[in-house]
Each structure stands twice: as structure tokens, then as C-alpha cells.
Scaffold this motif. Structure first.
Motif, mmCIF file in Angstrom:
data_model
loop_
_atom_site.group_PDB
_atom_site.id
_atom_site.type_symbol
_atom_site.label_atom_id
_atom_site.label_comp_id
_atom_site.label_asym_id
_atom_site.label_seq_id
_atom_site.Cartn_x
_atom_site.Cartn_y
_atom_site.Cartn_z
ATOM 1 N N MET A 1 6.196 -21.634 0.313
ATOM 2 C CA MET A 1 6.206 -20.503 1.203
ATOM 3 C C MET A 1 5.174 -19.486 0.706
ATOM 4 S SD MET A 1 9.090 -18.365 3.055
ATOM 5 C CE MET A 1 9.268 -19.851 3.962
ATOM 6 N N LYS A 2 4.420 -18.951 1.654
ATOM 7 C CA LYS A 2 3.372 -17.981 1.333
ATOM 8 C C LYS A 2 3.700 -16.650 2.003
ATOM 9 C CE LYS A 2 -0.775 -19.620 2.001
ATOM 10 N NZ LYS A 2 -1.950 -20.370 2.463
ATOM 11 N N PHE A 3 3.504 -15.565 1.244
ATOM 12 C CA PHE A 3 3.822 -14.232 1.738
ATOM 13 C C PHE A 3 2.600 -13.326 1.708
ATOM 14 C CE2 PHE A 3 7.937 -15.626 -0.087
ATOM 15 C CZ PHE A 3 8.705 -15.562 1.069
ATOM 16 N N LEU A 4 2.636 -12.332 2.583
ATOM 17 C CA LEU A 4 1.654 -11.261 2.600
ATOM 18 C C LEU A 4 2.432 -9.953 2.568
ATOM 19 C CD1 LEU A 4 -1.260 -10.270 2.853
ATOM 20 C CD2 LEU A 4 -1.009 -10.437 5.339
ATOM 21 N N ALA A 5 2.364 -9.257 1.452
ATOM 22 C CA ALA A 5 3.071 -7.981 1.301
ATOM 23 C C ALA A 5 2.253 -6.881 1.937
ATOM 24 C CB ALA A 5 3.299 -7.688 -0.180
ATOM 25 N N ASN A 6 2.860 -6.199 2.893
ATOM 26 C CA ASN A 6 2.192 -5.069 3.529
ATOM 27 C C ASN A 6 1.990 -3.969 2.493
ATOM 28 O OD1 ASN A 6 1.006 -3.678 5.625
ATOM 29 N ND2 ASN A 6 2.896 -3.244 6.698
ATOM 30 N N GLU A 7 1.179 -3.001 2.830
ATOM 31 C CA GLU A 7 0.821 -1.945 1.882
ATOM 32 C C GLU A 7 2.032 -1.157 1.382
ATOM 33 O OE1 GLU A 7 -3.231 0.596 1.435
ATOM 34 O OE2 GLU A 7 -2.499 0.171 3.445
ATOM 35 N N ASN A 8 3.086 -1.093 2.170
ATOM 36 C CA ASN A 8 4.271 -0.329 1.791
ATOM 37 C C ASN A 8 5.300 -1.140 1.008
ATOM 38 O OD1 ASN A 8 5.300 -1.943 3.818
ATOM 39 N ND2 ASN A 8 5.582 -0.295 5.279
ATOM 40 N N ALA B 1 -1.123 -9.109 -1.711
ATOM 41 C CA ALA B 1 -0.725 -7.745 -1.372
ATOM 42 C C ALA B 1 -1.867 -7.026 -0.652
ATOM 43 C CB ALA B 1 -0.339 -6.977 -2.635
ATOM 44 N N ILE B 2 -1.578 -6.560 0.545
ATOM 45 C CA ILE B 2 -2.569 -5.804 1.321
ATOM 46 C C ILE B 2 -3.065 -4.599 0.532
ATOM 47 C CG2 ILE B 2 -2.807 -4.269 3.334
ATOM 48 C CD1 ILE B 2 -3.136 -7.211 4.036
ATOM 49 N N GLY B 3 -2.168 -3.887 -0.148
ATOM 50 C CA GLY B 3 -2.538 -2.692 -0.899
ATOM 51 C C GLY B 3 -3.527 -2.959 -2.017
ATOM 52 N N VAL B 4 -3.577 -4.191 -2.488
ATOM 53 C CA VAL B 4 -4.507 -4.577 -3.550
ATOM 54 C C VAL B 4 -5.779 -5.194 -2.963
ATOM 55 C CG1 VAL B 4 -4.832 -6.116 -5.539
ATOM 56 C CG2 VAL B 4 -2.647 -4.926 -5.218
ATOM 57 N N ASP B 5 -5.603 -6.107 -2.023
ATOM 58 C CA ASP B 5 -6.727 -6.890 -1.508
ATOM 59 C C ASP B 5 -7.440 -6.264 -0.307
ATOM 60 O OD1 ASP B 5 -6.185 -8.847 -3.445
ATOM 61 O OD2 ASP B 5 -4.696 -9.789 -2.145
ATOM 62 N N HIS B 6 -6.701 -5.502 0.523
ATOM 63 C CA HIS B 6 -7.282 -4.926 1.743
ATOM 64 C C HIS B 6 -6.661 -3.565 2.035
ATOM 65 C CE1 HIS B 6 -8.878 -8.935 2.699
ATOM 66 N NE2 HIS B 6 -7.683 -9.402 2.399
ATOM 67 N N PRO B 7 -6.739 -2.605 1.124
ATOM 68 C CA PRO B 7 -6.051 -1.328 1.355
ATOM 69 C C PRO B 7 -6.567 -0.606 2.598
ATOM 70 C CG PRO B 7 -7.534 -1.164 -0.531
ATOM 71 C CD PRO B 7 -7.508 -2.600 -0.123
ATOM 72 N N ASP C 1 -2.497 -2.521 11.094
ATOM 73 C CA ASP C 1 -1.447 -3.536 11.211
ATOM 74 C C ASP C 1 -1.935 -4.783 11.944
ATOM 75 O OD1 ASP C 1 0.340 -1.885 9.879
ATOM 76 O OD2 ASP C 1 1.225 -1.105 11.723
ATOM 77 N N GLU C 2 -2.784 -4.606 12.928
ATOM 78 C CA GLU C 2 -3.326 -5.753 13.655
ATOM 79 C C GLU C 2 -4.149 -6.654 12.726
ATOM 80 O OE1 GLU C 2 -2.581 -2.440 16.534
ATOM 81 O OE2 GLU C 2 -3.558 -2.567 14.588
ATOM 82 N N THR C 3 -4.859 -6.045 11.794
ATOM 83 C CA THR C 3 -5.626 -6.816 10.811
ATOM 84 C C THR C 3 -4.686 -7.543 9.853
ATOM 85 O OG1 THR C 3 -7.448 -5.247 10.993
ATOM 86 C CG2 THR C 3 -7.436 -6.678 9.049
ATOM 87 N N VAL C 4 -3.609 -6.894 9.476
ATOM 88 C CA VAL C 4 -2.600 -7.546 8.620
ATOM 89 C C VAL C 4 -2.074 -8.792 9.322
ATOM 90 C CG1 VAL C 4 -0.338 -7.295 7.526
ATOM 91 C CG2 VAL C 4 -1.958 -5.396 7.461
ATOM 92 N N ILE C 5 -1.774 -8.672 10.605
ATOM 93 C CA ILE C 5 -1.281 -9.827 11.362
ATOM 94 C C ILE C 5 -2.335 -10.925 11.419
ATOM 95 C CG2 ILE C 5 -0.629 -10.621 13.681
ATOM 96 C CD1 ILE C 5 0.954 -8.000 13.976
ATOM 97 N N GLN C 6 -3.594 -10.552 11.594
ATOM 98 C CA GLN C 6 -4.657 -11.562 11.635
ATOM 99 C C GLN C 6 -4.800 -12.275 10.298
ATOM 100 O OE1 GLN C 6 -6.388 -12.537 14.499
ATOM 101 N NE2 GLN C 6 -6.720 -14.234 13.087
ATOM 102 N N ILE C 7 -4.737 -11.532 9.197
ATOM 103 C CA ILE C 7 -4.810 -12.140 7.865
ATOM 104 C C ILE C 7 -3.637 -13.094 7.670
ATOM 105 C CG2 ILE C 7 -4.644 -11.678 5.384
ATOM 106 C CD1 ILE C 7 -6.137 -8.983 6.002
ATOM 107 N N ALA C 8 -2.438 -12.646 8.031
ATOM 108 C CA ALA C 8 -1.253 -13.494 7.884
ATOM 109 C C ALA C 8 -1.381 -14.769 8.717
ATOM 110 C CB ALA C 8 0.002 -12.725 8.279
#
Length: 117
Positions: free
Chosen positions: A1-8, A26-32, A36-43
Motif C-alpha cells: 500500500m502506498k500513501f501520500l500524506a497531505n501537507e497537514n 509527504a506533500i509538505g516535504v516533496d511539494h510544499p 489540492d487538485e495537484t495533490v490528487i493528480q500526484i496521488a
């Protein structure tokens, strides 16, 4: 299972899940600061389940039809220690009756609710 932790999502919980053997970025580390739309695209691109405290994901999924295949886990916690979200996710994954794929999963200390999409 792979996860993407949002900035919060707390970094202590990211570290906890990594130490438990999960593949998590982690978005806060890799793509601060990305939207949210970009987070969904990355995921979607990386086939990762989003872990977030941001309730806007329900609207993005059901109103704007942005639906990451691996799902979104929205944590509703008011007061918690920095590793508690990670421990809750770990416990959730251990459940045989739960699939996160194509679902908005709402999780707090007392409740689990899912809405498939």
C-alpha cells in the motif's frame, strides 16, 4: 500500500508509517504549497492513497469529480499526539473488512465511514 500524506498530516505520523514498512511520501516535504487538485493528480499518477485532515476533499471528489483511484482518508481528530494519525492508519490497514480504493474514508477515534465512488 502506498500513501501520500497531505501537507497537514503530521511528519511524526509519516515517520511512524515509514518505520512500520509503508511506502509514504509527504506533500509538505516533496511539494510544499501545491493545490489540492495537484495533490490528487500526484496521488493518481503514483497510485497512492491520500491521507489528509482537509475536509475539502469530499467536495473535490463528489462535486468536481476528481477521484483518485487509491482513495482518500480524511481524519477528523480535534486533539491528538503527533503519531496518533499514523497509528490510526496502521490499525485501519490491518482490518480485512476495509478497502480504501475508490472511496472517501472518514476516520476519527470512534468511527469509520466510507463512501465509494
Amino acid at each position: 500500500m502506498k500513501f501520500l500524506a497531505n501537507e497537514n498530516f503530521p511528519l511524526a505520523s509519516v515517520k511512524y508509517l515509514r518505520s512500520a514498512g509503508y511506502d509514504i511520501t509527504a506533500i509538505g516535504v516533496d511539494h510544499p504549497g501545491v493545490a489540492d487538485e495537484t495533490v490528487i493528480q500526484i496521488a493518481t499518477d503514483e497510485m497512492r492513497t491520500i491521507l489528509t485532515f482537509d475536509r475539502d476533499y469530499g467536495e473535490l471528489i463528489f462535486k468536481h469529480n476528481l477521484r483518485p483511484p487509491s482513495g482518500v482518508v480524511y481524519l477528523r481528530l480535534k486533539v491528538y499526539g503527533p503519531d496518533v494519525p499514523g497509528r490510526l492508519i496502521h490499525d485501519l490497514i490491518q482490518r480485512a473488512d476495509v478497502s480504501l480504493d475508490r472511496a472517501l474514508t472518514v476516520l476519527d477515534l470512534n468511527m469509520l465511514r466510507q463512501r465509494k465512488y
